[in-house]
Design an enzyme around this catalytic site. Structure first.
Site, PDB file in Angstrom:
ATOM      1  N   ASP A  13       0.809  -1.222   0.000  1.00 39.90           N
ATOM      2  CA  ASP A  13       0.000   0.000   0.000  1.00 39.90           C
ATOM      3  C   ASP A  13       0.842   1.273   0.000  1.00 39.90           C
ATOM      4  O   ASP A  13       0.423   2.313   0.520  1.00 39.90           O
ATOM      5  CB  ASP A  13      -0.967   0.036   1.207  1.00 39.90           C
ATOM      6  CG  ASP A  13      -1.771  -1.235   1.325  1.00 39.90           C
ATOM      7  OD1 ASP A  13      -2.259  -1.694   0.280  1.00 39.90           O
ATOM      8  OD2 ASP A  13      -1.893  -1.776   2.444  1.00 39.90           O
ATOM      9  N   LYS A  16       2.337   2.280  -5.187  1.00 41.98           N
ATOM     10  CA  LYS A  16       3.058   1.839  -6.395  1.00 41.98           C
ATOM     11  C   LYS A  16       2.276   2.161  -7.672  1.00 41.98           C
ATOM     12  O   LYS A  16       2.853   2.601  -8.666  1.00 41.98           O
ATOM     13  CB  LYS A  16       3.328   0.324  -6.318  1.00 41.98           C
ATOM     14  CG  LYS A  16       4.244  -0.071  -5.168  1.00 41.98           C
ATOM     15  CD  LYS A  16       4.344  -1.568  -5.024  1.00 41.98           C
ATOM     16  CE  LYS A  16       3.115  -2.239  -4.475  1.00 41.98           C
ATOM     17  NZ  LYS A  16       2.790  -1.980  -3.070  1.00 41.98           N
ATOM     18  N   GLY A  40      -4.087  -4.037  -4.652  1.00 44.45           N
ATOM     19  CA  GLY A  40      -5.053  -3.006  -5.057  1.00 44.45           C
ATOM     20  C   GLY A  40      -4.265  -1.767  -5.418  1.00 44.45           C
ATOM     21  O   GLY A  40      -3.837  -1.038  -4.538  1.00 44.45           O
ATOM     22  N   HIS A  41      -4.017  -1.568  -6.693  1.00 47.72           N
ATOM     23  CA  HIS A  41      -3.206  -0.424  -7.126  1.00 47.72           C
ATOM     24  C   HIS A  41      -4.132   0.703  -7.578  1.00 47.72           C
ATOM     25  O   HIS A  41      -4.907   0.546  -8.521  1.00 47.72           O
ATOM     26  CB  HIS A  41      -2.229  -0.849  -8.226  1.00 47.72           C
ATOM     27  CG  HIS A  41      -1.155  -1.770  -7.711  1.00 47.72           C
ATOM     28  ND1 HIS A  41      -0.168  -2.303  -8.491  1.00 47.72           N
ATOM     29  CD2 HIS A  41      -0.911  -2.226  -6.452  1.00 47.72           C
ATOM     30  CE1 HIS A  41       0.632  -3.054  -7.737  1.00 47.72           C
ATOM     31  NE2 HIS A  41       0.185  -3.027  -6.506  1.00 47.72           N
ATOM     32  N   GLN A 224       2.341  -5.788  -3.367  1.00 48.87           N
ATOM     33  CA  GLN A 224       2.614  -5.913  -1.923  1.00 48.87           C
ATOM     34  C   GLN A 224       3.935  -5.186  -1.598  1.00 48.87           C
ATOM     35  O   GLN A 224       4.331  -4.311  -2.347  1.00 48.87           O
ATOM     36  CB  GLN A 224       2.664  -7.382  -1.477  1.00 48.87           C
ATOM     37  CG  GLN A 224       1.316  -8.092  -1.513  1.00 48.87           C
ATOM     38  CD  GLN A 224       0.950  -8.637  -2.872  1.00 48.87           C
ATOM     39  OE1 GLN A 224       1.730  -9.316  -3.493  1.00 48.87           O
ATOM     40  NE2 GLN A 224      -0.246  -8.340  -3.340  1.00 48.87           N
ATOM     41  N   ASP A 333       2.269  14.710   2.157  1.00 52.71           N
ATOM     42  CA  ASP A 333       1.214  15.662   2.532  1.00 52.71           C
ATOM     43  C   ASP A 333       0.484  15.247   3.804  1.00 52.71           C
ATOM     44  O   ASP A 333      -0.016  16.104   4.540  1.00 52.71           O
ATOM     45  CB  ASP A 333       0.197  15.787   1.383  1.00 52.71           C
ATOM     46  CG  ASP A 333      -0.340  14.422   0.938  1.00 52.71           C
ATOM     47  OD1 ASP A 333       0.484  13.584   0.533  1.00 52.71           O
ATOM     48  OD2 ASP A 333      -1.568  14.196   1.032  1.00 52.71           O
TER      49      ASP A 333
HETATM   50  P1  IMP Z   1      -2.592 -12.763   1.241  1.00 58.63           P
HETATM   51  O1  IMP Z   1      -1.476 -12.448   0.310  1.00 58.63           O
HETATM   52  O2  IMP Z   1      -3.932 -12.288   0.739  1.00 58.63           O
HETATM   53  O3  IMP Z   1      -2.623 -14.178   1.681  1.00 58.63           O
HETATM   54  O4  IMP Z   1      -2.349 -11.922   2.589  1.00 58.63           O
HETATM   55  C1  IMP Z   1      -1.207 -12.135   3.411  1.00 58.63           C
HETATM   56  C2  IMP Z   1      -0.844 -10.855   4.159  1.00 58.63           C
HETATM   57  O5  IMP Z   1      -0.385  -9.886   3.230  1.00 58.63           O
HETATM   58  C3  IMP Z   1      -2.020 -10.213   4.887  1.00 58.63           C
HETATM   59  O6  IMP Z   1      -1.510  -9.567   6.056  1.00 58.63           O
HETATM   60  C4  IMP Z   1      -2.515  -9.164   3.924  1.00 58.63           C
HETATM   61  O7  IMP Z   1      -3.171  -8.096   4.549  1.00 58.63           O
HETATM   62  C5  IMP Z   1      -1.184  -8.729   3.307  1.00 58.63           C
HETATM   63  N1  IMP Z   1      -1.349  -8.237   1.933  1.00 58.63           N
HETATM   64  C6  IMP Z   1      -1.551  -8.981   0.826  1.00 58.63           C
HETATM   65  N2  IMP Z   1      -1.624  -8.189  -0.256  1.00 58.63           N
HETATM   66  C7  IMP Z   1      -1.459  -6.935   0.174  1.00 58.63           C
HETATM   67  C8  IMP Z   1      -1.416  -5.675  -0.487  1.00 58.63           C
HETATM   68  O8  IMP Z   1      -1.517  -5.559  -1.714  1.00 58.63           O
HETATM   69  N3  IMP Z   1      -1.233  -4.593   0.316  1.00 58.63           N
HETATM   70  C9  IMP Z   1      -1.061  -4.695   1.650  1.00 58.63           C
HETATM   71  N4  IMP Z   1      -1.091  -5.838   2.309  1.00 58.63           N
HETATM   72  C10 IMP Z   1      -1.298  -6.961   1.572  1.00 58.63           C
END
Ligand code: IMP
Length: 425
Positions: A13, A16, A40-41, A224, A333
């Site tokens: 988050d 990116k 989620g980009h 991620q 900001d």
């Molecule tokens: P999973 O990849 O959905 O199995 O999640 C594993 C861990 O990674 C969890 O703590 C999620 O909240 C975190 N996580 C997975 N994808 C993202 C992302 O795109 N942004 C932030 N955290 C993520």
């Protein structure tokens, strides 16, 4: 041409998507190399917000090819949803989107297995996004998975059936009382697979090799963050892929000596969603302010993100593991109005002061040691040039550059493409 990388350096988050979108005009190809719809980009331009999960963030640029690499896991249902939204925006994705035949498919039962596994863990749950990421990568490494290229084979539905049946018995084994209607889920899945099959499937490592050879510029877009990497993250509270630089080699078929710039993206503070240790986490008004002003809610799950001060020990570790050559600081900001900012520059670890990221950062082992720096009051969101930045922000940036020994070349001051300040190296 070398392949440039863009990676998140914290727990995801970082922003990116926005930076890929800003940089896309410099590249012929944008390629995702790992992760899947757990990402989620978010991109904002012309007053509109767009969220992408599996599709690379260059998709809104007409002349850019967007490649989904072999290291990515694809949920056809979520993918179709993304395509439908693109069609509403008149994006001609059939022309600009290509998918690796070696990418793995997320089945409906992978999602159910994710839910069953999390439910069975109780308090020890990972906090997964429940998109089926872990079970799909498990089937990949277990050599049971179904790949995009398999969808072109006549017997793929039989293979699907035998894998889904196996998953159903595994779900029962968890005894997690998951309610589901597989028939309904499968109807939606098979419909989405047919849509996926209308897109261009490629042998992506060959495609990337030839593109490089002919002088095309390529940006690999990470998903991620480094602290969620399966090897180097805060295991077991991580995702199931290599989110670090090395993941781009295995997730695209790029040789290590073909990597060029490594852009490292970080927030001016830190956030984390899901479970797991977070040494600089705040439980006070400062944390609430970051959450509110920074609108810290997950783009995929809507969950509130945990907030805390910038952790330079963790950031330095991520820069090291990735070989970062340029840094980009996001959400500067959001810190406007804090009188004093804290930056963690060392950990008290089992009685010693350490400056490296150790094996175990559980709260009982770690106490962050902070350096305090002056904050700034000015609103940054209208600024577009480095000369407009307040002195205290400049000092904050220079302090970070000195500690990290890497230049910060972009400062982002809002979600819109336009709210981006470029700094000289
Ligand atoms: P999973 O990849 O959905 O199995 O999640 C594993 C861990 O990674 C969890 O703590 C999620 O909240 C975190 N996580 C997975 N994808 C993202 C992302 O795109 N942004 C932030 N955290 C993520």
């Amino acid at each position: 041409m070398a392949v440039d990388l863009l990676l998140g350096l914290q727990w995801g988050d970082e922003g990116k998507g926005k930076i890929v979108d800003v940089l896309t005009s410099n590249y012929d190809i944008i390629a995702r190399f790992q992760g899947g719809p757990n990402a989620g980009h978010t991109l904002v331009f012309n007053g509109k917000k767009h969220v992408l999960h599996t599709i690379p963030s260059g998709i809104f640029h007409e002349d850019t090819i967007n490649l989904v690499g072999n290291g990515v896991v694809i949920d056809p249902v979520i993918f179709k949803g993304e395509l439908d939204k693109l069609a509403e925006q008149n994006v001609d994705y059939k022309k600009s989107l290509v998918i690796s035949r070696k990418a793995h498919i997320i089945l409906p039962t992978h999602r159910l297995l994710d839910a069953a596994s999390e439910a069975s863990k109780g308090k020890a749950k990972i906090g997964s996004t429940l998109k089926g990421i872990g079970p799909t990568y498990m089937d990949k490494t277990g050599r049971n998975g179904i790949r995009v290229g398999d969808l072109e084979l006549s017997d793929w539905q039989e293979r699907y059936r035998s894998l889904a049946d196996k998953h159903e018995s595994m779900i029962e084994f968890y005894d997690a009382k998951i309610e589901y209607n597989l028939e309904e889920l499968e109807a939606e899945f098979f419909k989405a697979v047919e849509v996926l099959k209308t897109l261009t499937f490629i042998d992506s490592e060959e495609y990337v090799y030839q593109a490089q050879k002919s002088g095309k510029t390529i940006l690999a877009e990470g998903a991620q963050g480094s602290l969620l990497d399966i090897d180097f993250g805060t295991y077991p509270f991580v995702t199931s892929s290599n989110t670090t630089a090395a993941g781009s080699c295995t997730g695209l078929g790029v040789a290590p000596n073909q990597i060029g710039e490594v852009f490292g993206i970080f927030k001016a503070y830190t956030t984390r969603v899901g479970s797991g240790p977070f040494p600089t986490e705040l439980f006070d008004e400062d944390g609430e302010t970051m959450s509110r002003v920074g609108n810290e809610f997950g783009a995929t799950t809507g969950r509130a993100r945990r907030c805390g001060w910038l952790d330079l020990v963790a950031l330095k570790y991520a820069c090291q593991v990735n070989g970062v050559t340029q840094l980009m600081m996001m959400k500067g900001d959001v810190l406007s109005g804090f009188k004093t900012l804290k930056v963690c520059t060392a950990y008290k670890y089992k009685g010693d002061v350490i400056k490296h990221f150790p094996y175990n950062i559980d709260p009982e082992n770690i106490e962050p040691i902070y350096t305090e720096v002056e904050g700034w009051a000015e609103d940054l969101t209208e600024m577009s040039d480095a000369s407009q930045m307040p002195k205290a922000l400049n000092d904050y940036i220079e302090f970070l550059e000195k500690e990290l020994e890497i230049p910060i070349t972009i400062v982002s001051v809002g979600p819109d493409r336009k709210q981006t300040i470029f700094r000289d190296k």
